[in-house]
Design an enzyme around this catalytic site. Structure first.
Site: not given
Ligand code: IPM
Ligand code: MG
Length: 367
Positions: A144, A195, A228, A252, A256
């Site tokens: 990032y 990884k 993975d 990240d 999710d």
């Molecule tokens: C998160 C989001 C952010 C990230 C984006 C919106 C920049 O996906 O907080 O997980 O990638 O960190």
């Molecule tokens: Mg995210």
């Protein structure tokens, strides 16, 4: 009297309406426990682009700097989707906030009450006791923020884009210490995800985590997974995990995945903790629900306020040293949901209540 001084950044979409609910709950908590609240609201995200020409205006940064923590709503929405990627509310507000306040430790609890196991896409037989895990994501390093980072035209007419994945040993150590602390409060198990079969940063990551846990926390159970495989294991059997610690990009993606496995986005809270301490000698932090702006239901009094309220609980715990109040709040949310008062996202087609009614039920359980 303890003063709880925090910046309020509601943002876009359902942000403002769920934030109003969290503030209502905070007022109630303050009243019953003799706290003084001192909060200031500021614009962030799309609304800040509209009003100030920037997703994170200097005036908003100043409000954040003048307080001990940030309670954040959510940013973004269809109105701003056509802006260049670098100017989009999510990227132009969240990333600079993380960097500015050195919010290197992102804690994302993956919690699914057994009573809500229907909300998970996993067969409930796989998760008879719900889910309880924690993702500890490194938040200010890796791909990032690594330099160089650019897109450029090459002499041969081609184009090249570069992102750099870079980690210092010290950055890996400090996030590992956060994972160690968390695992001690939980079931004592850490799974480090990398990884290391391909990436140099991951080789350093794995060695650093192993050495530090062996030295500082030999009582904890440490395992390692390639990312993975970790992605696969998360859907196969999420409860094999207690604490996952991983670098920024992997975190990240995995967080999710964890979020969806845990059912409703409307229940996901998060904390991003900084390396600097606030006026309470605790980490300055940003507290944010995981669900996003949900533009389709914004302004309709339908959104689930729990994620924002649970994020306020994390703020009380980590930035204000009030684990007692955080736990009370978490218990009240849990009791409310378990007793069957639910917003549509967790009602499974049964009777559902509005954002406001959900909040009132939580307030009732707090008293
Ligand atoms: C998160 C989001 C952010 C990230 C984006 C919106 C920049 O996906 O907080 O997980 O990638 O960190
Ligand atoms: Mg995210």
């Amino acid at each position: 009297m303890q003063t709880i001084k925090f910046a309020v950044l509601p943002g876009d979409g359902i942000g403002p309406e769920v934030m109003a609910m969290a503030l209502k709950v905070m007022d109630h908590i303050a009243g019953m426990s003799g706290l003084k609240l001192d909060h200031t609201e500021a614009d962030v995200g799309g609304i800040a682009i509209d009003r100030h020409g920037a997703a994170l205006p200097e005036s908003t940064l100043k409000v954040c700097r003048d307080h001990d923590a940030i309670l954040f709503g959510s940013v973004g929405g269809p109105r701003w989707e056509n802006l260049p990627p670098k100017e989009q509310p999510e990227r132009a507000a969240l990333l600079p906030l993380r960097k500015h306040f050195k919010l290197y430790a992102n804690l994302r609890p993956g919690l699914l009450y057994p009573e809500l196991s229907e909300a998970s896409p996993l067969k409930s037989a796989r998760i008879p006791k719900g889910i309880d895990m924690l993702c500890v994501r490194e938040l200010t390093g890796g791909l990032y923020f690594g330099e160089p980072k650019h897109t450029r035209a090459l002499d041969d007419g081609d184009f090249e884009a570069v992102d750099t994945m870079v980690y210092r040993k010290s950055e890996i150590e400090r996030i590992t210490l956060v994972a160690i602390e968390a695992a001690r409060r939980r079931q004592g198990r850490i799974c480090s995800v990398d990884k290391a079969n391909v990436l140099e940063t991951s080789v350093l990551w794995r060695k650093t985590v192993s050495d530090l846990v062996a030295e500082r926390a030999p009582e904890l159970e440490l395992s390692h997974l390639y990312v993975d495989n970790a992605a696969m294991q998360l859907v196969r059997d999420p409860n094999q995990f207690d604490v996952i610690v991983t670098e920024n990009m992997f975190g990240d993606i995995l967080s999710d995945e964890m979020g969806v496995v845990c059912g409703s986005l409307g229940m996901l809270s998060s904390a991003s903790l900084g390396s600097e301490t606030n006026g309470h000698g605790k980490p300055f932090g940003l507290y944010e629900p995981g669900g996003g702006t949900a533009p389709d239901i914004a302004g309709k009094d339908l959104a689930n306020p729990c994620a924002q309220i649970l994020s306020a609980a994390l703020m009380l715990r980590f930035s204000f040293d009030r684990d007692d109040l955080a736990t009370r709040l978490e218990t009240a949310v849990r009791e409310t949901v378990v007793s069957g008062t639910r917003t549509a996202d967790i009602a499974f087609g049964g009777a559902s209540v509005s954002t406001g009614a959900m909040t009132d039920a939580i307030l009732g359980n707090l008293s």
